[in-house]
Structure formats: structure tokens, C-alpha cells
Design an enzyme around this catalytic site. Sequence first.
Site, mmCIF file in Angstrom:
data_model
loop_
_atom_site.group_PDB
_atom_site.id
_atom_site.type_symbol
_atom_site.label_atom_id
_atom_site.label_comp_id
_atom_site.label_asym_id
_atom_site.label_seq_id
_atom_site.Cartn_x
_atom_site.Cartn_y
_atom_site.Cartn_z
ATOM 1 N N GLU A 96 -1.326 -1.422 -4.652
ATOM 2 C CA GLU A 96 -2.496 -0.707 -4.791
ATOM 3 C C GLU A 96 -2.140 0.212 -5.941
ATOM 4 O O GLU A 96 -1.169 1.263 -5.950
ATOM 5 C CB GLU A 96 -3.021 0.149 -3.523
ATOM 6 N N ASP A 106 -1.855 0.707 7.386
ATOM 7 C CA ASP A 106 -1.203 0.762 6.013
ATOM 8 C C ASP A 106 -1.102 -0.666 5.732
ATOM 9 O O ASP A 106 -1.025 -1.319 4.643
ATOM 10 C CB ASP A 106 -0.158 1.720 5.681
ATOM 11 N N ASP A 130 0.873 -1.355 -0.003
ATOM 12 C CA ASP A 130 0.076 0.053 0.110
ATOM 13 C C ASP A 130 0.842 1.387 -0.101
ATOM 14 O O ASP A 130 1.486 1.787 0.949
ATOM 15 C CB ASP A 130 -0.808 -0.090 1.384
#
Length: 171
Positions: A73, A145, A13
Site C-alpha cells: 500500500e 491489517d 499493509d
Amino acid sequence: MTRSGPITILGIDPGLSCTGYGVIVVDGSTYRCLDFGGISPPPKATRAEKLMRIHEGLVDIIDKTHPDEVAIEDFIHGFVRAAVAIGEARAAAVLAASRAGLTVELYKPSEVKQWVTSYGRGSKDQVGMMVQSLLGMKEPAQPNDAADALAIALCHAMRRGAAAQIEAASR
């Protein structure tokens, strides 16, 4: 994309203030958490220094955990400046994976939520609870995260599992 036996997936992420990572081992429909955490460069570091720290941190994680595949992501809605910063952190992550010769798949946040919670607009709490449940974790992954990175890895695992089932059914 098909492979027999356990597979190790690194989920990332990306972010300049904290890049979350999560490493899972997938064996059939069984998921196990191997490692997770966050890479947080010093807040007063220059952008270049932050990107270098993120890149070096991910290189270390790759060297330590030896993932087979990487899922990152891809895009986050928001202000242009935030999107650029996240894009730069994502580039540092892609570079670390490419340096190790790993394949990279990119996933939009709604896609991750859809695969992990069965609802593309699931809340962060729903995603975190599903990550904890799917990985059999006693406590939620922290920082947030890292929980998101584990969700990205799970999304990749579920998507590749579905693709393998479709491939097997078409034979």
C-alpha cells in the site's frame, strides 16, 4: 509482467504499530491464501527498533514463502505524522523486498478497493468480505491489517491478470 503457471504474491499493509502481510498463490483466475498475519513491534520500542522488527519480520516471511512479486500500500490520507510513520514502515517493506531481488508495485487504498470490491470507496467490511470470498476463507483474516494486505495482493493479481489479457488480445 506476464508469466505462465502459478505465481505467489506478498501483499503488505505498512504501519508502525502493525504491518499486515498476506501471501496468495494465483493460478489463472484462481486465488488461494498461503499465509497472513501482522508484525506488531512492542508499543514502547523506539521508532528505529520498530522499523527493524518490521524489516526483519518481512525478511523472515519472504524467506519462508518465497513470493514472486510484492505489492505494498502506497499512501494513506491523514495527519502528516501518521503519513511519515507509514512511509517509514513502507520503506522497511520495500527494503526487505529489494534485498530479496523482488519487484515491488505500490497501490493506493482507493485502487485496492476498486479492484477488490469494484468500488473505490468501499468500506473496510466490504473489502474484508470480498477477501474472504475471493480466497474461499471460512473466517475473515485477522488482524484487519492482514485482511488489508491480502486485499493488496489480490489487487495486484487482478491488475496483472487484466494486463496479461490486454497483452494477449493485442498479439
